[in-house]
Scaffold this active site. Structure first.
Site, PDB file in Angstrom:
ATOM      1  N   ASP A   1      37.441  28.007  39.977  1.00 20.75           N
ATOM      2  CA  ASP A   1      38.111  29.126  40.562  1.00 20.75           C
ATOM      3  C   ASP A   1      37.200  30.037  41.111  1.00 20.75           C
ATOM      4  OD1 ASP A   1      40.838  28.206  40.229  1.00 20.75           O
ATOM      5  OD2 ASP A   1      40.938  29.425  38.372  1.00 20.75           O
TER       6      ASP A   1
ATOM      7  N   LYS B   1      41.456  31.095  44.984  1.00 23.99           N
ATOM      8  CA  LYS B   1      42.379  31.637  45.541  1.00 23.99           C
ATOM      9  C   LYS B   1      41.688  33.210  46.227  1.00 23.99           C
ATOM     10  CE  LYS B   1      45.332  29.877  42.446  1.00 23.99           C
ATOM     11  NZ  LYS B   1      45.729  30.464  40.886  1.00 23.99           N
TER      12      LYS B   1
ATOM     13  N   MET C   1      45.301  42.108  37.941  1.00 20.70           N
ATOM     14  CA  MET C   1      46.022  41.788  39.250  1.00 20.70           C
ATOM     15  C   MET C   1      46.998  42.854  39.727  1.00 20.70           C
ATOM     16  SD  MET C   1      46.987  37.852  38.594  1.00 20.70           S
ATOM     17  CE  MET C   1      48.031  38.128  37.058  1.00 20.70           C
TER      18      MET C   1
HETATM   19  N1  SAH Z   1      42.328  34.468  32.932  1.00 21.19           N
HETATM   20  C1  SAH Z   1      41.796  35.694  33.384  1.00 21.19           C
HETATM   21  C2  SAH Z   1      42.768  36.577  34.254  1.00 21.19           C
HETATM   22  C3  SAH Z   1      43.023  36.040  35.556  1.00 21.19           C
HETATM   23  S1  SAH Z   1      44.232  36.927  36.457  1.00 21.19           S
HETATM   24  C4  SAH Z   1      41.223  36.539  32.245  1.00 21.19           C
HETATM   25  O1  SAH Z   1      41.426  36.107  31.110  1.00 21.19           O
HETATM   26  O2  SAH Z   1      40.364  37.345  32.472  1.00 21.19           O
HETATM   27  C5  SAH Z   1      42.975  37.758  37.698  1.00 21.19           C
HETATM   28  C6  SAH Z   1      42.894  38.976  37.568  1.00 21.19           C
HETATM   29  O3  SAH Z   1      41.980  39.252  36.225  1.00 21.19           O
HETATM   30  C7  SAH Z   1      42.358  39.866  38.390  1.00 21.19           C
HETATM   31  O4  SAH Z   1      43.228  40.358  39.420  1.00 21.19           O
HETATM   32  C8  SAH Z   1      41.908  40.943  37.764  1.00 21.19           C
HETATM   33  O5  SAH Z   1      42.838  41.985  37.466  1.00 21.19           O
HETATM   34  C9  SAH Z   1      41.377  40.658  36.421  1.00 21.19           C
HETATM   35  N2  SAH Z   1      39.933  40.163  36.448  1.00 21.19           N
HETATM   36  C10 SAH Z   1      39.589  39.023  36.225  1.00 21.19           C
HETATM   37  N3  SAH Z   1      38.025  39.094  36.179  1.00 21.19           N
HETATM   38  C11 SAH Z   1      37.557  40.313  36.597  1.00 21.19           C
HETATM   39  C12 SAH Z   1      36.569  41.065  36.715  1.00 21.19           C
HETATM   40  N4  SAH Z   1      35.206  40.621  36.581  1.00 21.19           N
HETATM   41  N5  SAH Z   1      36.717  42.379  36.876  1.00 21.19           N
HETATM   42  C13 SAH Z   1      37.798  43.070  37.052  1.00 21.19           C
HETATM   43  N6  SAH Z   1      38.980  42.375  36.977  1.00 21.19           N
HETATM   44  C14 SAH Z   1      38.906  41.062  36.579  1.00 21.19           C
END
Ligand code: SAH
Length: 519
Positions: free
Chosen positions: A49, A71, A184
């Site tokens: 991803d 995405k 998100m």
């Molecule tokens: N599975 C992931 C989340 C996926 S949804 C997890 O456990 O972290 C994607 C959302 O995660 C993004 O829109 C943002 O809100 C958050 N996100 C993921 N990585 C991030 C990062 N390095 N910094 C800030 N937000 C992050």
């Protein structure tokens, strides 16, 4: 092979196919599990991803098929049903498939959907959990998600309602005592804060937005429920971002260990896989690494030249390494070529400097020769004194290395100058690089090729010089060759290390800052 055996073969293979749903962690290269890394190292297909640290991909073995399905906000590179089907197809060809996802695969990662789709079709699935950004993001901003005095629970929500028209039940959320965390939700920050305020959550509840958490571009805006939207906009934060609401945000002044402190940011121009040691050295001395890779090392793999050099290894008398990468890649190739360690038996080793010597030591070999000064001329001249006409030298190194070293050595004996790896410029990093310069007080160059990489990645020598001046960055050269290259390209050289090593650079920077340099 006739058709029947082919089909049979395919059928048998299908039993070996499997999918690992692996959490890559939130972005910091080091925040993946040992198990996750081991899965990548044995992957035949890697499906990944957008939000993962791309340096992790380099751990995949040669020949691994890497497929990007990330995405960009609303613009799906590959729709979810097709991702599910892709995983299924690859696994049913009998292949080991690693599905690498940002954070944890089961936290808003659709890992559950993919797992169920595969399980329903009889494909074995294993999950390797990851460190989720919903907890690690706040932690890297100095915000613990729970704290006995103010939050005995934390709640993670999605702030993206495109796929889910139900929206958030603000009346319920506002009643929760624990920390509220939204993923998100950056585009919907206004909807979230207004909803909570309207449902009676106090306007002075502390709030924070953390953007690009755990990466070296992490930025955080702090405020209250009433003004956090405005503050995030003023700080020009961007997605991906995490919103945290609750009193735990008040711990940040004490617990923020990660974000750049004024005057102590040091630009690191290597990719994460190679910059780990440098980053650690900087952090230990309270300097702040700001990482932006401008060059990426890519092994040429087992070329016919490499294969034959390795097969004939016992015919050489000297093996010369001019970089830690050279050692690592040569040893990887040796293994891939099915080499036998005893072939090293009679060989002598020469290295350019301490870092290379250390990596060689890690493989169980001591260096027989290291020049007093870590430059290729000293290596060449020093070795020329030692070499005899009946010696034979293997020189595995970067494809862009200049010929001087091999010319000096060839005057004494035969030399096989073997190009092992290419150095690519990360041209896509220009905007990121400019942003990083704003947070970097010092810009050290650790080799002439890093100078070239920096200049080319940012878009040219003039732009590079202007960006350094504009941000009042102090430049540091690791040694004379690097300094010369900087001068040739019109970059100022503020400092030049006397000891041509990372430690030399760190000490010089600390001396330049003044104080604190007590060891
Ligand atoms: N599975 C992931 C989340 C996926 S949804 C997890 O456990 O972290 C994607 C959302 O995660 C993004 O829109 C943002 O809100 C958050 N996100 C993921 N990585 C991030 C990062 N390095 N910094 C800030 N937000 C992050």
């Amino acid at each position: 092979m006739n058709k029947a055996t082919l089909e049979n073969g395919a059928h048998n293979n299908a039993h070996n196919g499997k999918v690992w749903l692996v959490g890559a962690g939130p972005g910091d290269y080091g925040l993946i599990t040992l198990k996750g890394l081991a899965a990548i190292e044995q992957a035949e297909v890697l499906v990944y991803d957008r939000l993962i640290n791309e340096s992790l991909l380099e751990h995949a073995p040669w020949g691994c098929e890497k497929i990007y399905v990330g995405k960009q906000a609303a613009n799906h590179a590959l729709p979810q049903p097709q991702i599910n089907e892709l995983l299924y197809q690859k696994a049913s060809q009998g292949r080991r498939v690693v599905r690498l996802k940002g954070g944890d695969p089961y936290v808003f990662g659709r890992g559950g959907e993919e797992g169920v789709y595969l399980a329903e079709r009889g494909v074995p699935v294993e999950v390797i959990p990851g460190i989720t950004s919903s907890i690690a993001g706040p932690a890297y901003a100095g915000i613990p998600v729970t704290h006995r005095e103010c939050a005995s629970s934390f709640h993670v929500f999605t702030g993206n309602f495109k796929d889910d028209e139900r929206g958030l039940d603000f009346a319920n959320l506002a009643r929760l005592e624990g920390t509220l965390i939204f993923l998100m939700g950056f585009a919907n920050l206004n909807y979230i804060t207004r909803g909570l305020l309207a449902a009676g959550k106090p306007a002075d509840t502390p709030a924070a937005v953390i953007s690009r958490a755990t990466t070296n571009r992490q930025r955080t805006a702090c405020g209250t429920l009433a003004d956090i939207e405005e503050r995030a906009a003023a700080a020009r934060l961007a997605s991906p971002a995490i919103t945290v609401i609750g009193r735990v945000v008040e711990c940040r002044p004490q617990l923020n260990f990660f974000e750049p402190r004024p005057g102590r940011g040091v630009l690191v121009l290597r990719d994460a896989r190679q910059s780990g040691v440098f980053e650690q050295k900087l952090r230990l001395r309270k300097l702040q690494p700001v990482c932006c890779p401008v060059i990426r090392i890519a092994s040429r793999g087992l070329t016919p030249a490499a294969q034959s050099a390795i097969e004939r290894l016992a015919d050489y008398t000297w093996l010369i390494f001019t970089s830690p990468n050279g050692v690592k890649i040569f040893m990887e190739l040796f293994k891939a070529a099915g080499g036998d360690l005893r072939a090293f038996g009679r060989l002598k080793f020469a290295v350019i400097g301490r870092a290379t010597e250390q990596v060689l030591r890690g493989f169980g070999f001591a260096a027989d020769f290291r020049p007093a000064k870590q430059v290729s001329d000293s290596l060449g001249r020093g070795l020329a004194d030692v070499l005899q006409a009946d010696d034979s030298v293997l020189l595995p190194r970067s494809a862009i290395a200049d010929n001087r070293l091999s010319e000096i050595l060839r005057e004494k004996c035969p030399v096989n100058d073997l190009p092992l790896y290419d150095t690519h410029i990360c041209r896509e990093s220009a905007a990121e690089l400019k942003e990083c310069l704003a947070g970097a007080a010092y810009v050290p160059f650790t080799s002439a090729s890093t100078v070239d990489g920096f200049v080319q990645a940012i878009g040219g020598a003039e732009i590079a010089a202007a960006a350094l001046a504009e941000n009042a960055c102090r430049t540091v050269a690791i040694g004379p060759v690097t300094a010369k290259r900087m001068a040739e390209l019109g970059l100022k050289v503020d400092l030049q290390a006397a000891e041509h090593s990372l430690d030399g650079i760190v000490n010089l920077i600390l001396a330049d800052i003044g104080g604190e340099n007590h060891d």
